[in-house]
Design a protein around this motif. Structure first.
Motif, PDB file in Angstrom:
ATOM      1  N   VAL A  18      -7.688-124.264 -59.405  1.00 49.04           N
ATOM      2  CA  VAL A  18      -6.759-124.709 -60.433  1.00 49.04           C
ATOM      3  C   VAL A  18      -5.577-125.402 -59.761  1.00 49.04           C
ATOM      4  O   VAL A  18      -5.091-124.967 -58.720  1.00 49.04           O
ATOM      5  N   ALA A  19      -5.160-126.519 -60.358  1.00 48.51           N
ATOM      6  CA  ALA A  19      -4.017-127.292 -59.864  1.00 48.51           C
ATOM      7  C   ALA A  19      -2.987-127.348 -60.989  1.00 48.51           C
ATOM      8  O   ALA A  19      -2.960-128.302 -61.773  1.00 48.51           O
ATOM      9  N   PRO A  20      -2.130-126.321 -61.107  1.00 48.86           N
ATOM     10  CA  PRO A  20      -1.283-126.174 -62.299  1.00 48.86           C
ATOM     11  C   PRO A  20       0.151-126.660 -62.141  1.00 48.86           C
ATOM     12  O   PRO A  20       1.019-126.264 -62.923  1.00 48.86           O
ATOM     13  N   TYR A  21       0.405-127.509 -61.116  1.00 45.82           N
ATOM     14  CA  TYR A  21       1.791-127.900 -60.869  1.00 45.82           C
ATOM     15  C   TYR A  21       2.063-129.375 -61.134  1.00 45.82           C
ATOM     16  O   TYR A  21       3.197-129.823 -60.997  1.00 45.82           O
TER      17      TYR A  21
ATOM     18  N   ASP B  40      -0.967-116.398 -64.234  1.00 48.58           N
ATOM     19  CA  ASP B  40      -1.733-116.680 -65.455  1.00 48.58           C
ATOM     20  C   ASP B  40      -3.104-117.270 -65.124  1.00 48.58           C
ATOM     21  O   ASP B  40      -4.118-116.897 -65.740  1.00 48.58           O
ATOM     22  N   CYS B  41      -3.152-118.181 -64.166  1.00 50.63           N
ATOM     23  CA  CYS B  41      -4.418-118.833 -63.823  1.00 50.63           C
ATOM     24  C   CYS B  41      -5.349-117.876 -63.086  1.00 50.63           C
ATOM     25  O   CYS B  41      -6.569-117.908 -63.282  1.00 50.63           O
ATOM     26  N   PHE B  42      -4.786-117.020 -62.254  1.00 53.69           N
ATOM     27  CA  PHE B  42      -5.603-116.021 -61.558  1.00 53.69           C
ATOM     28  C   PHE B  42      -6.213-115.047 -62.563  1.00 53.69           C
ATOM     29  O   PHE B  42      -7.413-114.730 -62.498  1.00 53.69           O
ATOM     30  N   GLU B  43      -5.402-114.585 -63.492  1.00 58.96           N
ATOM     31  CA  GLU B  43      -5.915-113.654 -64.500  1.00 58.96           C
ATOM     32  C   GLU B  43      -6.954-114.316 -65.394  1.00 58.96           C
ATOM     33  O   GLU B  43      -7.852-113.643 -65.914  1.00 58.96           O
ATOM     34  N   ALA B  44      -6.874-115.633 -65.549  1.00 56.26           N
ATOM     35  CA  ALA B  44      -7.858-116.361 -66.356  1.00 56.26           C
ATOM     36  C   ALA B  44      -9.190-116.539 -65.637  1.00 56.26           C
ATOM     37  O   ALA B  44     -10.218-116.765 -66.282  1.00 56.26           O
ATOM     38  N   GLY B  45      -9.178-116.457 -64.290  1.00 54.05           N
ATOM     39  CA  GLY B  45     -10.433-116.554 -63.545  1.00 54.05           C
ATOM     40  C   GLY B  45     -10.416-117.488 -62.359  1.00 54.05           C
ATOM     41  O   GLY B  45     -11.424-117.611 -61.650  1.00 54.05           O
ATOM     42  N   ALA B  46      -9.298-118.177 -62.090  1.00 52.43           N
ATOM     43  CA  ALA B  46      -9.219-119.070 -60.925  1.00 52.43           C
ATOM     44  C   ALA B  46      -8.974-118.255 -59.664  1.00 52.43           C
ATOM     45  O   ALA B  46      -8.209-117.286 -59.675  1.00 52.43           O
ATOM     46  N   THR B  47      -9.601-118.662 -58.576  1.00 49.34           N
ATOM     47  CA  THR B  47      -9.413-117.955 -57.303  1.00 49.34           C
ATOM     48  C   THR B  47      -8.848-118.856 -56.203  1.00 49.34           C
ATOM     49  O   THR B  47      -8.505-118.367 -55.138  1.00 49.34           O
ATOM     50  N   VAL B  48      -8.750-120.166 -56.464  1.00 51.09           N
ATOM     51  CA  VAL B  48      -8.128-121.098 -55.517  1.00 51.09           C
ATOM     52  C   VAL B  48      -6.959-121.770 -56.234  1.00 51.09           C
ATOM     53  O   VAL B  48      -7.127-122.310 -57.327  1.00 51.09           O
ATOM     54  N   LEU B  49      -5.785-121.741 -55.614  1.00 52.81           N
ATOM     55  CA  LEU B  49      -4.573-122.302 -56.210  1.00 52.81           C
ATOM     56  C   LEU B  49      -4.129-123.509 -55.390  1.00 52.81           C
ATOM     57  O   LEU B  49      -3.781-123.381 -54.217  1.00 52.81           O
TER      58      LEU B  49
ATOM     59  N   GLU C  58      -6.323-135.039 -78.610  1.00 49.66           N
ATOM     60  CA  GLU C  58      -5.189-134.984 -79.532  1.00 49.66           C
ATOM     61  C   GLU C  58      -4.278-133.789 -79.279  1.00 49.66           C
ATOM     62  O   GLU C  58      -3.130-133.792 -79.705  1.00 49.66           O
ATOM     63  N   VAL C  59      -4.793-132.767 -78.597  1.00 49.83           N
ATOM     64  CA  VAL C  59      -4.039-131.545 -78.354  1.00 49.83           C
ATOM     65  C   VAL C  59      -3.979-131.297 -76.852  1.00 49.83           C
ATOM     66  O   VAL C  59      -4.991-131.426 -76.153  1.00 49.83           O
ATOM     67  N   LYS C  60      -2.809-130.954 -76.346  1.00 47.15           N
ATOM     68  CA  LYS C  60      -2.678-130.637 -74.927  1.00 47.15           C
ATOM     69  C   LYS C  60      -3.193-129.232 -74.657  1.00 47.15           C
ATOM     70  O   LYS C  60      -3.121-128.352 -75.517  1.00 47.15           O
ATOM     71  N   ILE C  61      -3.713-129.026 -73.452  1.00 43.13           N
ATOM     72  CA  ILE C  61      -4.316-127.762 -73.081  1.00 43.13           C
ATOM     73  C   ILE C  61      -3.716-127.296 -71.766  1.00 43.13           C
ATOM     74  O   ILE C  61      -3.602-128.077 -70.819  1.00 43.13           O
ATOM     75  N   THR C  62      -3.280-126.045 -71.687  1.00 38.43           N
ATOM     76  CA  THR C  62      -2.618-125.541 -70.490  1.00 38.43           C
ATOM     77  C   THR C  62      -3.623-125.332 -69.361  1.00 38.43           C
ATOM     78  O   THR C  62      -4.839-125.281 -69.571  1.00 38.43           O
ATOM     79  N   SER C  63      -3.088-125.179 -68.170  1.00 36.69           N
ATOM     80  CA  SER C  63      -3.944-124.952 -67.009  1.00 36.69           C
ATOM     81  C   SER C  63      -4.745-123.662 -67.151  1.00 36.69           C
ATOM     82  O   SER C  63      -5.951-123.626 -66.862  1.00 36.69           O
ATOM     83  N   ALA C  64      -4.095-122.581 -67.587  1.00 40.67           N
ATOM     84  CA  ALA C  64      -4.806-121.317 -67.759  1.00 40.67           C
ATOM     85  C   ALA C  64      -5.890-121.440 -68.828  1.00 40.67           C
ATOM     86  O   ALA C  64      -6.985-120.875 -68.681  1.00 40.67           O
ATOM     87  N   GLU C  65      -5.603-122.185 -69.894  1.00 36.84           N
ATOM     88  CA  GLU C  65      -6.629-122.397 -70.927  1.00 36.84           C
ATOM     89  C   GLU C  65      -7.808-123.189 -70.369  1.00 36.84           C
ATOM     90  O   GLU C  65      -8.965-122.935 -70.722  1.00 36.84           O
ATOM     91  N   GLN C  66      -7.530-124.147 -69.492  1.00 29.91           N
ATOM     92  CA  GLN C  66      -8.616-124.900 -68.869  1.00 29.91           C
ATOM     93  C   GLN C  66      -9.489-123.989 -68.011  1.00 29.91           C
ATOM     94  O   GLN C  66     -10.715-124.137 -67.972  1.00 29.91           O
ATOM     95  N   VAL C  67      -8.872-123.056 -67.302  1.00 29.22           N
ATOM     96  CA  VAL C  67      -9.650-122.095 -66.513  1.00 29.22           C
ATOM     97  C   VAL C  67     -10.536-121.250 -67.419  1.00 29.22           C
ATOM     98  O   VAL C  67     -11.737-121.064 -67.159  1.00 29.22           O
ATOM     99  N   ARG C  68      -9.950-120.740 -68.498  1.00 33.95           N
ATOM    100  CA  ARG C  68     -10.742-119.906 -69.424  1.00 33.95           C
ATOM    101  C   ARG C  68     -11.892-120.713 -70.028  1.00 33.95           C
ATOM    102  O   ARG C  68     -12.991-120.166 -70.272  1.00 33.95           O
ATOM    103  N   GLN C  69     -11.665-121.985 -70.262  1.00 41.06           N
ATOM    104  CA  GLN C  69     -12.704-122.872 -70.784  1.00 41.06           C
ATOM    105  C   GLN C  69     -13.895-122.911 -69.812  1.00 41.06           C
ATOM    106  O   GLN C  69     -15.065-122.807 -70.222  1.00 41.06           O
ATOM    107  N   LEU C  70     -13.608-123.049 -68.521  1.00 43.15           N
ATOM    108  CA  LEU C  70     -14.677-123.088 -67.524  1.00 43.15           C
ATOM    109  C   LEU C  70     -15.384-121.743 -67.401  1.00 43.15           C
ATOM    110  O   LEU C  70     -16.603-121.698 -67.186  1.00 43.15           O
ATOM    111  N   VAL C  71     -14.644-120.680 -67.536  1.00 46.60           N
ATOM    112  CA  VAL C  71     -15.261-119.351 -67.512  1.00 46.60           C
ATOM    113  C   VAL C  71     -16.255-119.214 -68.667  1.00 46.60           C
ATOM    114  O   VAL C  71     -17.351-118.665 -68.503  1.00 46.60           O
ATOM    115  N   ARG C  72     -15.888-119.740 -69.850  1.00 45.96           N
ATOM    116  CA  ARG C  72     -16.806-119.681 -70.996  1.00 45.96           C
ATOM    117  C   ARG C  72     -18.057-120.513 -70.749  1.00 45.96           C
ATOM    118  O   ARG C  72     -19.177-120.080 -71.055  1.00 45.96           O
ATOM    119  N   VAL C  73     -17.895-121.721 -70.198  1.00 41.94           N
ATOM    120  CA  VAL C  73     -19.057-122.561 -69.895  1.00 41.94           C
ATOM    121  C   VAL C  73     -19.966-121.859 -68.902  1.00 41.94           C
ATOM    122  O   VAL C  73     -21.197-121.833 -69.066  1.00 41.94           O
TER     123      VAL C  73
END
Length: 351
Positions: free
Chosen positions: A20-23, A49-58, A285-300
């Motif tokens: 995740v690249a959240p900066y 937030d990103c780690f708890e969502a499932g990212a392991t590389v920051l 049309e809607v912005k998505i946070t970095s943590a939400e993007q991580v959770r999206q990949l976890v679902r996929v």
């Protein structure tokens, strides 16, 4: 990379390592204040937030309090120290550009001097990885941006977008070799950020000459403007040239991020997401946070049956801390053909 008949079965794939690249250093904080951090506390919270969502590389950049990308190593040291306490298991990967954000509207968007970037090897506490570019090239991050991508953001500013259109990545051979030497001496693993097959070929030559001896973690960066674009033919040609023993992550920009990441997950490769790469949900049309993007990949990944790596598993997959004795061992471990011996003819292969 070689794909056996059963290569797409999740039980035969490494667990998924999500970067995740959240900066988002190219954005102004006002572009997405709900997700782009400003204070040091906000930087740390993004990691949590990103780690708890499932990212392991920051993937790490840091801002000054005026919102501009920081070029001070002391600021990076401060953030790394805080992150080691807040997310001690995460793989901390410092962006080797330090910061490419302009100082102001229309100011040059260029990376720091070679000498200053070498000092990334002296960060304290040291990161697990520093990203490294190979071969000086154009980095026009605007080429694939659509009007919808930049609507309502600072990149609508004509001077600023023109600056980013003209940006280049300085990574000449002398600097690359010296940077690899310093990173390896400091026990920091380089993570190769590659735009195309010619850059991958240069990395192979560096390995064959013994300039780099270690695990090969790399990212295919498909952002156009001097880099490959997110064309599946580009992607598969690059993948075909990567040795079997490497660990490959796919990266692109904006609304191409999710489909490219979905392909990475399906093929046993690894994805990267976050506001540095994309601000938008699939609708645009809607912005998505970095943590939400991580959770999206976890679902996929869950739908495909591919397990997400724990932080310890990610370290094992990345082979953090491993080094190899010489070029011969590195070539063998990565799955490259060996160097040709004097007088040897024909094709070479490992015994």
């Amino acid at each position: 990379m070689h794909f056996h008949d059963d290569a797409l079965f999740p039980e035969n794939q490494d667990k998924l390592v999500i970067t995740v690249a959240p900066y988002g250093p190219e954005w102004a904080v006002e572009d997405f204040p709900e997700d782009l951090p400003l204070t040091m506390d906000e930087h740390v919270q993004q990691a949590v937030d990103c780690f708890e969502a499932g990212a392991t590389v920051l993937h790490i950049h840091v801002r000054e309090e005026d919102g501009k990308g920081s070029k001070r190593l002391s600021k990076f040291n401060e953030l790394l120290g805080r992150l080691r306490e807040a997310v001690p298991e995460m793989i901390l990967q410092v962006g080797g550009s330090i910061s490419f954000a302009p100082e102001g509207d229309g100011a040059d968007a260029k990376w720091l001097s070679d000498d200053v970037r070498h000092m990334l090897a002296e960060l304290d506490p040291k990161p697990d990885q520093v990203t490294i570019a190979i071969n000086t090239s154009q980095m026009n991050i605007m080429e694939l941006m659509t009007p919808g991508d930049i609507k309502g953001t600072s990149l609508e500013n004509a001077e600023l977008s023109a600056t980013y259109r003209e940006m280049t990545v300085p990574a000449g051979p002398e600097w690359v070799e010296e940077h690899l030497r310093r990173l390896q001496a400091a026990g920091i693993q380089p993570h190769f950020q590659l735009s195309s097959i010619p850059q991958l070929e240069t990395v192979e030559r560096l390995i064959r000459r013994g300039v780099y001896t270690g695990p090969l973690n790399l990212t295919w960066v498909a952002i156009g403007g001097g880099f490959d674009g997110p064309n599946p033919y580009n992607m598969m040609q690059f993948i075909n040239r990567v040795p079997d023993g490497a660990c490959l992550t796919l990266e692109t920009l904006m609304r191409s991020v999710l489909p490219v990441n979905a392909m990475a997950i399906a093929m046993g490769l690894h994805p990267r997401c976050g506001n540095e790469d994309n601000l938008w949900a699939p609708s645009g049309e809607v912005k998505i946070t970095s943590a939400e993007q991580v959770r999206q990949l976890v679902r996929v990944a869950g739908e495909l049956g591919r397990e997400v790596a724990t932080a310890k598993e990610a370290r094992d997959i990345y082979r953090i801390g491993e080094t190899y004795a010489d070029a011969d061992e590195t070539l063998a471990r990565l799955g490259y053909a060996p160097n040709r011996k004097p007088g040897q003819v024909g094709f070479t292969q490992h015994a």
